[in-house]
Design an enzyme around this catalytic site. Structure first.
Site, PDB file in Angstrom:
ATOM      1  CB  SER A  56      -6.637  -4.442 -14.749  1.00 28.63           C
ATOM      2  OG  SER A  56      -6.063  -3.696 -13.691  1.00 28.63           O
ATOM      3  CG  HIS A  57      -9.071   0.973 -13.019  1.00 26.14           C
ATOM      4  ND1 HIS A  57     -10.071   0.028 -12.979  1.00 26.14           N
ATOM      5  CD2 HIS A  57      -9.681   2.177 -12.947  1.00 26.14           C
ATOM      6  CE1 HIS A  57     -11.233   0.657 -12.877  1.00 26.14           C
ATOM      7  NE2 HIS A  57     -11.028   1.950 -12.864  1.00 26.14           N
ATOM      8  CB  SER A  58      -2.985  -1.098 -13.263  1.00 26.61           C
ATOM      9  OG  SER A  58      -1.702  -1.669 -13.392  1.00 26.61           O
ATOM     10  N   GLY A 110      -6.917   3.576 -15.689  1.00 27.68           N
ATOM     11  CA  GLY A 110      -8.308   3.689 -16.132  1.00 27.68           C
ATOM     12  C   GLY A 110      -8.625   2.526 -17.049  1.00 27.68           C
ATOM     13  CG  ASP A 169      -9.443  -3.479 -12.076  1.00 21.25           C
ATOM     14  OD1 ASP A 169     -10.411  -3.006 -12.697  1.00 21.25           O
ATOM     15  OD2 ASP A 169      -8.329  -2.922 -12.033  1.00 21.25           O
TER      16      ASP A 169
END
Ligand SMILES: [Mg+2]
Lengths: 129, 208
Positions: free
Chosen positions: A8-10, A42, A66
């Site tokens: 995930s980006h987070s 990112g 994601d």
């Protein structure tokens, strides 16, 4: 059991989804690869590689992502793996939350990678480029 | 005209400086239609490249470009990490073992980089991405070489075509990346990835 890597980006999002999946299937190896190397929003191919290695077994690994660059970096990560691991690691296109939970459940009941992919098709959202 | 590894490293330094100078500009472009991280991503990535190549005595240009690509993959964060990373690594593979490269090598490197980006991003021209700067630049390079222009003029043609490509991205709808969620509303905005690509062509032209 098939291992899972949540990209995930987070980092918070990745950990949150892992917590959800673990409620249903605590025994399944699930790694998270969230955020960049310096903790920004990112994705990071190196974190994904580390995640794959963390949960890898002969049964292989499925990667759930994601969006956007998460997929590009996951592909990149697979290219950097040694051959055997590379062959048994695949990225799947599923709804992020529902897909992770379902994948964890399927893995926990001993489904093989191919069977999991087949069953997870119903949660495909068409986000792979 | 041919250039050596030292010069290639020097160009990477200048690209890093340009990304730093344009950090805010790229970020603003990305904030309008994306997630607003392109300036920071590019500047972080190329600063890491600058740091990595500092005092590097490597003469194999393929190896320098490979290091550049790997460093970008590890330090950029957004989609541009794997995309630019792939581009530099593919370009490096074209000239592996060479200590000097000329304009014909540059054409092959650019072609390999573009193919790599297309494959990695599954994108084509007119998707409103960096491809809209790089593909016109490659075509301009090929044409200019065929017309037997000087290497400097070849590189000028590349930079001009890349910048025209950037201007064209304002006219089209984004079909890749975060901007694609905006659909028609992305029209009127220029693509940040195409813009950073054009900046790179500007530097290569200026520095040679
Ligand atoms: Mg961005």
């Amino acid at each position: 059991m098939v291992g899972l890597v949540i990209v995930s980006h987070s980092q918070k999002l990745a950990e949150g989804v892992r917590d959800l999946a673990a409620q249903m299937a605590a025994e399944v190896p699930i790694a998270v690869a969230g955020g960049t190397g310096d903790e920004r929003i990112g994705t990071d191919a190196n974190k994904i590689i580390a995640g794959i290695k963390e949960v890898y077994s002969e049964d292989g690994v499925l990667i759930i992502f994601d969006l956007g660059s998460a997929y590009l970096n996951a592909e990149m990560a697979i290219e950097f793996l040694e051959d055997e691991m590379k062959e048994k690691t695949e990225i799947i296109d599923v709804a992020f939350v529902e897909g992770t939970v379902m994948a964890a459940v399927l893995s926990s009941v001993g489904k093989k990678r191919q069977e999991m992919k087949e069953e997870l098709k119903e949660l495909c959202v068409g986000k792979m480029p | 005209m041919s250039i050596n590894g030292h010069k290639v490293i020097n160009i990477m330094d200048k690209i890093a400086d340009a990304m730093e100078e344009n950090k805010l500009y790229l970020t603003e472009l990305d904030a309008a239609i994306g997630d607003g991280d392109h300036g920071l991503n590019m500047s972080k990535g190329f600063q890491a490249v600058k740091e990595k190549l500092k005092e590097d005595e490597e003469t194999n240009i393929g190896e320098i470009l490979k290091k550049t690509g790997m460093t970008l993959v590890s330090n950029v964060g957004g989609a541009s990490g794997p995309l630019y990373g792939t581009a530099f690594m593919k370009a490096g593979m074209e000239v592996n073992g060479k200590e000097e490269i000329n304009i014909a090598d540059f054409e092959r490197m650019l072609k390999a980089a573009l193919d790599g980006i297309k494959l990695r991003g599954k994108a084509e021209r007119n998707d409103k991405t960096m491809i809209d700067a790089i593909e016109p630049a490659l075509n301009a390079v090929s044409n200019a070489i065929r017309q037997e222009l000087s290497p400097k003029d070849v590189l000028k043609a590349a930079a001009d075509a890349a910048n025209e490509g950037v201007a064209f991205t304002k006219e089209i709808v984004a079909r890749k990346g975060r901007a694609s969620y905006l659909g028609e509303r992305s029209i009127g905005h220029q693509d940040p990835g195409a813009t950073s690509s054009a900046l790179i062509f500007d530097i290569i032209y200026k520095e040679l």
